[in-house]
Design a protein around this motif. Structure first.
Motif, PDB file in Angstrom:
ATOM      1  N   GLU A 175       0.830  -1.206   0.000  1.00 53.15           N
ATOM      2  CA  GLU A 175       0.000   0.000   0.000  1.00 53.15           C
ATOM      3  C   GLU A 175       0.867   1.259   0.000  1.00 53.15           C
ATOM      4  O   GLU A 175       0.542   2.252  -0.660  1.00 53.15           O
ATOM      5  N   GLN A 176       1.969   1.221   0.742  1.00 48.52           N
ATOM      6  CA  GLN A 176       2.867   2.376   0.775  1.00 48.52           C
ATOM      7  C   GLN A 176       3.529   2.591  -0.582  1.00 48.52           C
ATOM      8  O   GLN A 176       3.682   3.731  -1.035  1.00 48.52           O
ATOM      9  N   LYS A 192       2.261   1.741  -3.489  1.00 45.85           N
ATOM     10  CA  LYS A 192       1.223   2.265  -4.380  1.00 45.85           C
ATOM     11  C   LYS A 192       1.063   3.770  -4.188  1.00 45.85           C
ATOM     12  O   LYS A 192       0.908   4.532  -5.158  1.00 45.85           O
ATOM     13  N   LYS A 193       1.111   4.199  -2.938  1.00 45.08           N
ATOM     14  CA  LYS A 193       0.988   5.624  -2.646  1.00 45.08           C
ATOM     15  C   LYS A 193       2.184   6.389  -3.194  1.00 45.08           C
ATOM     16  O   LYS A 193       2.039   7.482  -3.752  1.00 45.08           O
ATOM     17  N   ASP A 194       3.371   5.810  -3.053  1.00 47.68           N
ATOM     18  CA  ASP A 194       4.591   6.494  -3.484  1.00 47.68           C
ATOM     19  C   ASP A 194       4.641   6.698  -4.996  1.00 47.68           C
ATOM     20  O   ASP A 194       5.146   7.716  -5.471  1.00 47.68           O
ATOM     21  N   VAL A 229      -2.563   5.756  -5.731  1.00 45.69           N
ATOM     22  CA  VAL A 229      -3.574   6.062  -4.716  1.00 45.69           C
ATOM     23  C   VAL A 229      -3.890   7.550  -4.785  1.00 45.69           C
ATOM     24  O   VAL A 229      -3.001   8.377  -4.988  1.00 45.69           O
ATOM     25  N   GLU A 230      -5.151   7.888  -4.631  1.00 46.83           N
ATOM     26  CA  GLU A 230      -5.574   9.295  -4.652  1.00 46.83           C
ATOM     27  C   GLU A 230      -4.923  10.059  -3.505  1.00 46.83           C
ATOM     28  O   GLU A 230      -4.837   9.575  -2.375  1.00 46.83           O
ATOM     29  N   HIS A 231      -4.444  11.260  -3.808  1.00 48.67           N
ATOM     30  CA  HIS A 231      -3.818  12.106  -2.786  1.00 48.67           C
ATOM     31  C   HIS A 231      -4.815  13.154  -2.313  1.00 48.67           C
ATOM     32  O   HIS A 231      -5.441  13.845  -3.107  1.00 48.67           O
ATOM     33  N   ASN A 253       5.420  15.898  -4.240  1.00 45.79           N
ATOM     34  CA  ASN A 253       5.096  14.483  -4.020  1.00 45.79           C
ATOM     35  C   ASN A 253       4.169  13.939  -5.106  1.00 45.79           C
ATOM     36  O   ASN A 253       4.332  12.804  -5.553  1.00 45.79           O
ATOM     37  N   ASP A 254       3.188  14.738  -5.495  1.00 46.80           N
ATOM     38  CA  ASP A 254       2.179  14.293  -6.460  1.00 46.80           C
ATOM     39  C   ASP A 254       1.898  15.423  -7.451  1.00 46.80           C
ATOM     40  O   ASP A 254       1.827  16.596  -7.058  1.00 46.80           O
ATOM     41  N   SER A 296      -5.812   9.418  -8.712  1.00 43.79           N
ATOM     42  CA  SER A 296      -4.817   8.353  -8.830  1.00 43.79           C
ATOM     43  C   SER A 296      -4.571   8.028 -10.302  1.00 43.79           C
ATOM     44  O   SER A 296      -5.371   8.370 -11.176  1.00 43.79           O
TER      45      SER A 296
END
Length: 240
Positions: A86-87, A89-91, A95-97, A140-141, A222
């Motif tokens: 999950e981490q 995927k976020k990185d 995953v939606e920010h 980050n995003d 995402s």
């Protein structure tokens, strides 16, 4: 006696010549000195201190991740692996920010509107330059016109249209969303972009950057396309 005087005289001349040669070499090749003023040195020291602080923060995060992973492994290997996935995927942007950040609006320049010039789309080179500038300030995003930017996102010209993730970017106006870790990072990002010269490059293309104030909560979609894992292969269940 006269021979001895000649020898001494010759030695003295050699010594004097040697000293003159050393002095001449020193004058021709002086020791390089740092001629920067005190403020330039302080700014350089400040940058190095900031870099050192960022590295320490990253080391701390990694240490906490290792510690957390170790604790979770002792309790449940499956839970630890799921948390790591999950981490990751976020990185990488799967995953939606939702969090702090800023929103940039790309609009036609006032001059082009006043002169009635047609609104042209942003070029791939200019968009890449802007994203590189944003990444330089540790975003980050990033989302461009609703398209999430990840490590493998292609930005290129397709039949005269700039595309992101193989989807055309609309002509101005459109928005670019930038997500940061903290609100303080969003404020720093805003100040750095305001001081950057990237806006001048947009004016040349009859475009204008309108940088919004830092916000506590913005939502960045995402990545919604299939990932191309060139070097990763799924291991069939039961194999190790």
């Amino acid at each position: 006696m006269r021979k001895t005087v000649y020898i001494r005289f010759t030695i003295v001349l050699l010594i004097i010549g040697f000293m003159l040669a050393i002095q001449f070499n020193t004058v021709q090749n002086p020791e390089t000195r740092d001629t920067r003023d005190i403020w330039a040195i302080r700014q350089e020291l400040s940058k190095e201190t900031e870099t050192h602080s960022e590295l320490l923060s990253e080391i701390y995060v990694l240490d906490q991740t290792i510690l957390k992973y170790g604790n979770m492994v002792s309790e449940s290997a499956e839970l630890a692996l799921q948390d790591t996935v999950e981490q990751l995927k976020k990185d990488i942007g799967l995953v939606e920010h939702t969090g702090p950040g800023i929103i940039i609006k790309v609009e036609p320049s006032l001059e082009s509107v006043a002169l009635g010039q047609p609104v042209e789309g942003i070029s791939p080179d200019l968009l890449i330059r802007l994203i590189n500038e944003i990444n330089r300030f540790k975003a980050n995003d990033i989302e461009v016109d609703g398209k999430r930017i990840i490590y493998s996102s292609p930005i290129r010209d397709v039949n005269g249209k700039t595309t992101v993730n193989n989807i055309p970017v609309r002509n101005a106006p459109f928005t670019i969303k930038i997500g940061t870790s903290t609100f303080e990072d969003a404020q720093k990002m805003y100040n750095q972009l305001e001081a950057s010269t990237i806006g001048d490059d947009f004016y040349i293309d009859n475009l204008k950057l309108k940088i919004g104030k830092p916000e506590q909560n913005i939502t960045i979609s995402s990545y919604d396309q299939a990932l191309n894992n060139q070097f990763l292969k799924e291991v069939p269940e039961g194999e190790s």
